[in-house]
Design an enzyme around this catalytic site. Structure first.
Site, PDB file in Angstrom:
ATOM      1  N   VAL A 145      44.150 -43.541  58.875  1.00 52.62           N
ATOM      2  CA  VAL A 145      45.564 -43.206  58.753  1.00 52.62           C
ATOM      3  C   VAL A 145      46.071 -43.035  60.179  1.00 52.62           C
ATOM      4  CG1 VAL A 145      47.235 -41.503  57.934  1.00 52.62           C
ATOM      5  CG2 VAL A 145      45.280 -42.149  56.499  1.00 52.62           C
ATOM      6  N   SER A 146      47.030 -43.853  60.556  1.00 47.13           N
ATOM      7  CA  SER A 146      47.454 -43.927  61.962  1.00 47.13           C
ATOM      8  C   SER A 146      48.118 -42.635  62.430  1.00 47.13           C
ATOM      9  CB  SER A 146      48.427 -45.096  62.148  1.00 47.13           C
ATOM     10  OG  SER A 146      47.836 -46.304  61.760  1.00 47.13           O
TER      11      SER A 146
END
Length: 404
Positions: free
Chosen positions: A54-55
């Site tokens: 998840v960036s």
């Protein structure tokens, strides 16, 4: 996030406030989940290699902002995770829809589970190769936006074809091995770049995934790799690396913190024979563990820098850029790289990234606009750097063609 300027849109701000990020990253602690500058790895191949994540929240907000989405439309995300499509769903409002595609069954299952537990009910997770887009899910007029959440080495034709006219594709594209998130607007068969963001993502795992050709030299202590194009001729480099190193100053001296991210892309797209050079830590052959380089005439030159004035206050320190080179043509190759740095300093440094268009790979040379061409398997990128004449760009194209 808002105070730092990453989410100027009220709808993006509302999405950041409403979507519970920690519910989509149960793998980590609460403080890390809500850190604005940290990605959360969710799938690993090894302790060193992430397969899915998840960036960082600032980057997700920036990419969503760049899409300029209208409510009640349908958007495609390539590379699932759960949190990002829920942000998109909130921006699109109650009648909006997000299709998210991933090649990994575990990632798709995880996304479906988390979106069911903490989501809006407006996210559809699909198992498939994101390089093909989402066949069967495309609206009549195309997706109102497409966002790619992995490093891409190419622009898949399906992304352009499934994108609505005038809509935006936001994609982290590798150029010479350097990744920039590009905002591309579709106008017919051509994509026009209107924004660049420095970034990095996990790499593509679909059919278009590419392993860069590489040659190991000096008993594996030095590696030359070609992130774009075909490998160059390394004949004579083993002997060259055993010889003297030629050090050549570019004349560029900078003070304090210094951003040279456009220099990386400028060198990668204007220098014939461009490659990347890596070396083991503490190497006596190469001063940096990763460096931009060029290869020509049995010689190798790479960009490096050294402090020439230290100071207690970082703003008072100065750094000088050098070209180090090996081989019989070391002086000539080093000077060519140094000249590239000088032109960048004079013409590009203060002007930022250039206008760029992305054309189908089948586009003939005479139908391309003037500029430096970077060819990908499915696309031709044309960059219009300031200070570059059509003759300069033609010289690079000819040299690349001869090398190929």
């Amino acid at each position: 996030m808002i105070s730092k300027g990453w989410a100027p849109s009220p709808r993006v701000q509302a999405a950041l406030r409403e979507v519970p990020r920690h519910r989509f990253v149960p793998e980590t602690r609460l403080d890390r989940a809500y850190h604005d500058d940290l990605a959360v790895v969710t799938v690993r191949q090894s302790p060193q290699t992430a397969l899915s994540s998840v960036s960082a929240a600032w980057l997700q907000a920036d990419m969503i902002k760049q899409l300029r989405l209208e409510p009640k439309t349908t958007v495609l995300e390539v590379g699932s995770g759960g949190y990002n499509p829920e942000l998109l769903a909130h921006v699109l409002s109650e009648r909006g829809r997000v299709v998210t595609v991933d090649v990994d069954p575990y990632v798709v299952h995880r996304t479906r589970r988390l979106c069911a537990e903490a989501g809006s009910g407006r996210v559809t997770a699909v198992l498939g190769d994101g390089g093909l887009g989402a066949p069967g899910q495309v609206p009549v007029d195309g997706f109102a936006g497409i966002v790619i959440t992995h490093n891409a080495s190419d622009i898949a034709p399906a992304w352009r074809e499934q994108l609505a006219e005038g809509a935006r594709l936001v994609v982290p594209l590798e150029m010479g091995g350097y990744t920039r998130s590009l905002t591309l607007v579709r106008r017919g068969d051509v994509l026009h770049c209107e924004h660049w963001t420095y970034c990095g993502f996990v790499r593509d795992r679909g059919a278009a995934a590419r392993t860069a050709p590489a040659v190991r030299l000096a008993d594996g202590k030095v590696t030359v790799r070609w992130e774009d194009g075909t490998p160059g001729d390394t004949t004579g480099l083993e002997e060259a690396l055993r010889g003297p190193r030629h050090e050549h100053s570019t004349g560029l001296i900078v003070q304090g913190a210094f951003n040279f991210e456009t220099l990386q892309i400028y060198a990668a797209t204007t220098l014939a024979g461009f490659c990347r050079l890596s070396a083991s830590e503490g190497s006596t052959l190469v001063a940096q563990q990763d460096a931009a380089a060029i290869l020509a005439n049995g010689s190798l030159a790479y960009l490096t820098y050294r402090k020439n004035k230290d100071a207690t206050n970082p703003a008072d320190r100065t750094t000088e850029f050098f070209i180090d080179a090996y081989g019989p043509a070391a002086k000539e190759v080093a000077e060519r790289f140094a000249q590239c740095v000088r032109v960048w300093d004079r013409e590009v440094r203060e002007s930022g990234y250039p206008p760029m268009t992305v054309h189908p790979a089948s586009t003939p040379d005479n139908q391309l606009p003037p500029g430096d061409v970077l060819d990908k398997p499915s696309a031709r990128l044309v960059l219009q750097w300031p200070g570059r004449s059509p003759v300069d760009a033609l010289s690079l194209s000819t040299a690349e063609g001869q090398r190929a």
